[in-house]
Design a protein around this motif. Sequence first.
Motif, PDB file in Angstrom:
ATOM      1  N   ASP A 236       0.818  -1.204   0.000  1.00 50.82           N
ATOM      2  CA  ASP A 236       0.000   0.000   0.000  1.00 50.82           C
ATOM      3  C   ASP A 236       0.854   1.257   0.000  1.00 50.82           C
ATOM      4  O   ASP A 236       0.349   2.343  -0.231  1.00 50.82           O
ATOM      5  CB  ASP A 236      -0.938   0.022   1.207  1.00 50.82           C
ATOM      6  CG  ASP A 236      -2.097  -0.939   1.040  1.00 50.82           C
ATOM      7  OD1 ASP A 236      -2.302  -1.426  -0.081  1.00 50.82           O
ATOM      8  OD2 ASP A 236      -2.792  -1.205   2.033  1.00 50.82           O
ATOM      9  N   GLY A 237       2.142   1.137   0.251  1.00 49.81           N
ATOM     10  CA  GLY A 237       3.018   2.297   0.270  1.00 49.81           C
ATOM     11  C   GLY A 237       3.420   2.798  -1.102  1.00 49.81           C
ATOM     12  O   GLY A 237       4.025   3.861  -1.216  1.00 49.81           O
ATOM     13  N   ILE A 238       3.084   2.082  -2.158  1.00 50.85           N
ATOM     14  CA  ILE A 238       3.500   2.490  -3.503  1.00 50.85           C
ATOM     15  C   ILE A 238       2.920   3.852  -3.864  1.00 50.85           C
ATOM     16  O   ILE A 238       3.630   4.735  -4.353  1.00 50.85           O
ATOM     17  CB  ILE A 238       3.114   1.424  -4.547  1.00 50.85           C
ATOM     18  CG1 ILE A 238       3.899   0.136  -4.295  1.00 50.85           C
ATOM     19  CG2 ILE A 238       3.372   1.932  -5.961  1.00 50.85           C
ATOM     20  CD1 ILE A 238       3.423  -1.049  -5.129  1.00 50.85           C
ATOM     21  N   ALA A 239       1.637   4.051  -3.643  1.00 50.26           N
ATOM     22  CA  ALA A 239       1.013   5.339  -3.973  1.00 50.26           C
ATOM     23  C   ALA A 239       1.626   6.464  -3.140  1.00 50.26           C
ATOM     24  O   ALA A 239       1.851   7.569  -3.641  1.00 50.26           O
ATOM     25  CB  ALA A 239      -0.496   5.273  -3.755  1.00 50.26           C
ATOM     26  N   TRP A 240       1.937   6.187  -1.870  1.00 54.60           N
ATOM     27  CA  TRP A 240       2.557   7.208  -1.019  1.00 54.60           C
ATOM     28  C   TRP A 240       3.965   7.530  -1.522  1.00 54.60           C
ATOM     29  O   TRP A 240       4.369   8.695  -1.540  1.00 54.60           O
ATOM     30  CB  TRP A 240       2.588   6.761   0.438  1.00 54.60           C
ATOM     31  CG  TRP A 240       3.013   7.873   1.348  1.00 54.60           C
ATOM     32  CD1 TRP A 240       4.223   8.034   1.932  1.00 54.60           C
ATOM     33  CD2 TRP A 240       2.215   8.990   1.755  1.00 54.60           C
ATOM     34  NE1 TRP A 240       4.252   9.179   2.682  1.00 54.60           N
ATOM     35  CE2 TRP A 240       3.024   9.788   2.590  1.00 54.60           C
ATOM     36  CE3 TRP A 240       0.906   9.398   1.489  1.00 54.60           C
ATOM     37  CZ2 TRP A 240       2.566  10.976   3.169  1.00 54.60           C
ATOM     38  CZ3 TRP A 240       0.457  10.575   2.070  1.00 54.60           C
ATOM     39  CH2 TRP A 240       1.283  11.343   2.901  1.00 54.60           C
ATOM     40  N   ASP A 241       4.699   6.514  -1.941  1.00 52.97           N
ATOM     41  CA  ASP A 241       6.028   6.751  -2.508  1.00 52.97           C
ATOM     42  C   ASP A 241       5.943   7.663  -3.727  1.00 52.97           C
ATOM     43  O   ASP A 241       6.709   8.620  -3.858  1.00 52.97           O
ATOM     44  CB  ASP A 241       6.689   5.430  -2.928  1.00 52.97           C
ATOM     45  CG  ASP A 241       7.146   4.569  -1.761  1.00 52.97           C
ATOM     46  OD1 ASP A 241       7.043   5.013  -0.594  1.00 52.97           O
ATOM     47  OD2 ASP A 241       7.592   3.441  -2.022  1.00 52.97           O
ATOM     48  N   LEU A 242       5.007   7.370  -4.629  1.00 50.17           N
ATOM     49  CA  LEU A 242       4.846   8.194  -5.831  1.00 50.17           C
ATOM     50  C   LEU A 242       4.459   9.623  -5.453  1.00 50.17           C
ATOM     51  O   LEU A 242       4.977  10.598  -6.015  1.00 50.17           O
ATOM     52  CB  LEU A 242       3.795   7.590  -6.760  1.00 50.17           C
ATOM     53  CG  LEU A 242       4.204   6.304  -7.470  1.00 50.17           C
ATOM     54  CD1 LEU A 242       2.993   5.659  -8.133  1.00 50.17           C
ATOM     55  CD2 LEU A 242       5.296   6.574  -8.483  1.00 50.17           C
ATOM     56  N   TYR A 243       3.550   9.748  -4.519  1.00 49.32           N
ATOM     57  CA  TYR A 243       3.137  11.069  -4.042  1.00 49.32           C
ATOM     58  C   TYR A 243       4.336  11.863  -3.540  1.00 49.32           C
ATOM     59  O   TYR A 243       4.531  13.025  -3.908  1.00 49.32           O
ATOM     60  CB  TYR A 243       2.085  10.899  -2.939  1.00 49.32           C
ATOM     61  CG  TYR A 243       1.899  12.113  -2.066  1.00 49.32           C
ATOM     62  CD1 TYR A 243       1.378  13.290  -2.583  1.00 49.32           C
ATOM     63  CD2 TYR A 243       2.232  12.077  -0.719  1.00 49.32           C
ATOM     64  CE1 TYR A 243       1.207  14.404  -1.786  1.00 49.32           C
ATOM     65  CE2 TYR A 243       2.054  13.186   0.083  1.00 49.32           C
ATOM     66  CZ  TYR A 243       1.543  14.350  -0.453  1.00 49.32           C
ATOM     67  OH  TYR A 243       1.376  15.450   0.349  1.00 49.32           O
ATOM     68  N   GLN A 244       5.160  11.249  -2.709  1.00 52.88           N
ATOM     69  CA  GLN A 244       6.323  11.943  -2.153  1.00 52.88           C
ATOM     70  C   GLN A 244       7.302  12.386  -3.231  1.00 52.88           C
ATOM     71  O   GLN A 244       7.829  13.497  -3.185  1.00 52.88           O
ATOM     72  CB  GLN A 244       7.082  11.031  -1.195  1.00 52.88           C
ATOM     73  CG  GLN A 244       6.417  10.736   0.108  1.00 52.88           C
ATOM     74  CD  GLN A 244       7.352   9.893   0.938  1.00 52.88           C
ATOM     75  OE1 GLN A 244       8.164  10.431   1.682  1.00 52.88           O
ATOM     76  NE2 GLN A 244       7.270   8.589   0.782  1.00 52.88           N
TER      77      GLN A 244
END
Length: 136
Positions: free
Chosen positions: A76-84
């Motif tokens: 689930d951290g993939i979208a957060w990584d992209l956001y950052q």
Amino acid sequence: MSGRTYTLTLTEQQAGELQEACELLARIKIGQINHAIERLPGYHDQRDWDRVHATRHEIQRLATSLMPEMTRRRDDGIAWDLYQVIRHRLAWDRALDAGTIQPGEQRKWPEMMGVSYDEPLAMSGLPLATIKETDQ
């Protein structure tokens, strides 16, 4: 999964939209449904706040019951990584455009206090995406 990588060319406005979409997806996946609801068009124009709050509560309750595994899956951290990654790039580009820093300069404090200027930290366990300005 294969080891393929991809290149996506975006305008600054498109990158900003993708940044927001990734943030919302990441927040929904970890159960921060309220953040997504507050971003709905017209949300802040509402006059019936009792109804708005009751609806938000019901949506949160449904999400919690339908997605009990929220926050437990590492992917689930993939979208957060992209956001950052996108947030970081756009923030630094805005600082350059505003003359806050010159190319190659380090972060200036206190002008660049926000987390947008922090180096992205991988949450998914995958290598972070890269984003760079293209030569036009």
